[in-house]
Scaffold this motif. Structure first.
Motif, PDB file in Angstrom:
ATOM      1  N   UNK A 126       0.820  -1.215   0.000  1.00 60.59           N
ATOM      2  CA  UNK A 126       0.000   0.000   0.000  1.00 60.59           C
ATOM      3  C   UNK A 126       0.849   1.258   0.000  1.00 60.59           C
ATOM      4  N   UNK A 127       0.364   2.281  -0.695  1.00 58.45           N
ATOM      5  CA  UNK A 127       0.985   3.604  -0.599  1.00 58.45           C
ATOM      6  C   UNK A 127      -0.108   4.651  -0.671  1.00 58.45           C
ATOM      7  N   UNK A 128       0.134   5.763   0.007  1.00 53.77           N
ATOM      8  CA  UNK A 128      -0.850   6.833   0.031  1.00 53.77           C
ATOM      9  C   UNK A 128      -0.371   7.953   0.922  1.00 53.77           C
ATOM     10  N   UNK A 129      -1.280   8.795   1.350  1.00 57.55           N
ATOM     11  CA  UNK A 129      -0.918   9.900   2.236  1.00 57.55           C
ATOM     12  C   UNK A 129      -1.108   9.485   3.689  1.00 57.55           C
ATOM     13  N   UNK A 130      -0.391  10.169   4.568  1.00 58.29           N
ATOM     14  CA  UNK A 130      -0.532   9.958   6.009  1.00 58.29           C
ATOM     15  C   UNK A 130      -0.347  11.302   6.693  1.00 58.29           C
ATOM     16  N   UNK A 131      -0.683  11.355   7.977  1.00 56.40           N
ATOM     17  CA  UNK A 131      -0.639  12.611   8.724  1.00 56.40           C
ATOM     18  C   UNK A 131       0.673  12.713   9.496  1.00 56.40           C
ATOM     19  N   UNK A 132       1.424  13.753   9.231  1.00 58.76           N
ATOM     20  CA  UNK A 132       2.731  13.948   9.842  1.00 58.76           C
ATOM     21  C   UNK A 132       2.577  14.403  11.291  1.00 58.76           C
ATOM     22  N   UNK A 133       3.281  13.735  12.214  1.00 63.36           N
ATOM     23  CA  UNK A 133       3.205  14.099  13.629  1.00 63.36           C
ATOM     24  C   UNK A 133       4.212  15.182  14.022  1.00 63.36           C
ATOM     25  N   UNK A 134       4.890  15.781  13.059  1.00 65.53           N
ATOM     26  CA  UNK A 134       5.650  16.991  13.338  1.00 65.53           C
ATOM     27  C   UNK A 134       7.138  16.814  13.566  1.00 65.53           C
ATOM     28  N   UNK A 135       7.819  17.948  13.722  1.00 65.11           N
ATOM     29  CA  UNK A 135       9.275  17.973  13.815  1.00 65.11           C
ATOM     30  C   UNK A 135       9.806  17.375  15.115  1.00 65.11           C
ATOM     31  N   UNK A 136       9.083  17.581  16.209  1.00 69.02           N
ATOM     32  CA  UNK A 136       9.563  17.026  17.475  1.00 69.02           C
ATOM     33  C   UNK A 136       9.623  15.505  17.403  1.00 69.02           C
ATOM     34  N   UNK A 137       8.602  14.885  16.823  1.00 68.99           N
ATOM     35  CA  UNK A 137       8.600  13.433  16.647  1.00 68.99           C
ATOM     36  C   UNK A 137       9.685  13.018  15.658  1.00 68.99           C
ATOM     37  N   UNK A 138       9.868  13.813  14.602  1.00 68.75           N
ATOM     38  CA  UNK A 138      10.932  13.534  13.629  1.00 68.75           C
ATOM     39  C   UNK A 138      12.297  13.514  14.314  1.00 68.75           C
ATOM     40  N   UNK A 139      12.575  14.522  15.121  1.00 72.48           N
ATOM     41  CA  UNK A 139      13.869  14.599  15.809  1.00 72.48           C
ATOM     42  C   UNK A 139      14.030  13.457  16.805  1.00 72.48           C
ATOM     43  N   UNK A 140      12.958  13.083  17.495  1.00 73.94           N
ATOM     44  CA  UNK A 140      13.021  12.014  18.504  1.00 73.94           C
ATOM     45  C   UNK A 140      13.367  10.684  17.854  1.00 73.94           C
ATOM     46  N   UNK A 141      12.621  10.302  16.824  1.00 69.99           N
ATOM     47  CA  UNK A 141      12.874   8.998  16.186  1.00 69.99           C
ATOM     48  C   UNK A 141      14.175   9.014  15.377  1.00 69.99           C
ATOM     49  N   UNK A 142      14.550  10.152  14.833  1.00 70.98           N
ATOM     50  CA  UNK A 142      15.829  10.253  14.127  1.00 70.98           C
ATOM     51  C   UNK A 142      16.986  10.014  15.091  1.00 70.98           C
TER      52      UNK A 142
END
Length: 320
Positions: A126-142
């Motif tokens: 599957x591929x499609x759009x999803x809702x981004x949980x933002x930069x703070x989550x990006x930095x945390x998981x990165x």
């Protein structure tokens, strides 16, 4: 009236199905491949248990991370508000999902906020759009995974991820591997543990519904069951990947239980109609009532009886 019904049932036989098992444990996995939450009750939605696999960690290309490649996701713990599993609960501005992991500060994700949609998110076919949980989550998981990683939420407003119509037409799921529910029995798990030198935790198999009181592996042939007046159908035996070999407490990888399962739970050993060298544990389900309009009573709870309405005649007849 009750006495009369009892007498009639004893003479003519009751039409009420007899319980074959009981719901022993319910697990919800809010973020795919991260730790689950054991709950006493869970609501049924059109894509599975409420909150189950609603979030996904993706790489810089939008492709899903799973424990198959990122074993440390097994150490990521999730907390939701205690009331989030009530039928009538809705999040407000102070409702959060809290994410924890070793050597990381807790991350709070608001459950009630506007999101920006991002395209080209993919999980398996599957591929499609999803809702981004933002930069703070990006930095945390990165930081946690050591590579660019983003947390996204399934876009229920604009996206549909259909279950394979070869197994169940008209049903859908979110970020699960392919089906909205996975059921296994405690008896099956105990049987596997009896063959292992070191017993494993039931969380290795990442089932949503664990039942007890039935014969080991009897769930393999359950075609239709009823739990709390809700009808579920067993639509595909669950072929197991690498994940059950990952220790969910420390992220280490071993050979068990797959090595032992190959001896008596392979497609050859079970005489399944398709033989591809896979091993099987658990039954993928859909819920017939998930297609009806949302309403009260669409939930299951620990202690609910499990009544078997139909069975597949043999393993050769069971969908794989």
């Amino acid at each position: 009236m009750e006495k009369a019904s009892s007498i009639l049932a004893s003479v003519f036989g009751s039409r009420e199905p007899v319980a074959s098992a009981t719901v022993a444990t319910i697990f919800v996995y809010p973020i795919k491949s991260c730790r689950g939450i054991s709950v006493p009750r869970a609501c049924i939605t059109s894509t599975g248990l409420r909150w189950d696999r609603q979030w996904l960690v993706v790489n810089s290309k939008g492709r899903a991370y799973t424990q198959r490649v990122e074993q440390t996701l097994a150490l990521v713990e999730i907390e939701l508000p205690i009331d989030a599993f009530r039928e009538d609960w809705e999040p407000n501005d102070i409702s959060y999902m809290v994410i924890k992991a070793p050597q990381m500060e807790p991350l709070k994700i608001p459950l009630n906020r506007e999101h920006a949609a991002i395209d080209d998110i993919s999980v398996w076919e599957w591929s499609g759009s999803a809702l981004d949980e933002g930069n703070e989550a990006f930095e945390w998981f990165t930081k946690y995974l050591g590579k660019p990683s983003r947390l996204v939420r399934f876009n229920t407003v604009s996206e549909i991820r259909a279950v394979d119509p070869d197994y169940a037409q008209g049903y859908k799921t979110a970020f699960s591997d392919g089906f909205p529910f996975l059921l296994a029995s405690q008896g099956s798990f105990n049987s596997v543990n009896e063959l292992l030198e070191e017993p494993l935790s039931v969380n290795r198999f990442r089932a949503n519904i664990i039942v007890d009181g039935c014969d080991p592996f009897s769930e393999d042939l359950w075609k239709e069951i009823k739990i709390n007046k809700l009808t579920f159908c067993g639509v595909k035996l669950c072929a197991r990947c690498k994940v059950p070999t990952i220790n969910q407490e420390n992220g280490s990888v071993g050979n068990e239980p797959t090595q032992t399962l190959m001896k008596f739970r392979s497609d050859h050993a079970l005489h399944l109609k398709e033989k591809k060298g896979k091993v099987f544990f658990g039954q993928n389900l859909i819920c017939k009532d998930s297609l009806s309009p949302t309403g009260r009573g669409k939930s299951i709870a620990v202690g609910d009886p499990v009544c078997v309405l139909q069975k597949y005649p043999s393993y050769a007849d069971a969908p794989v």
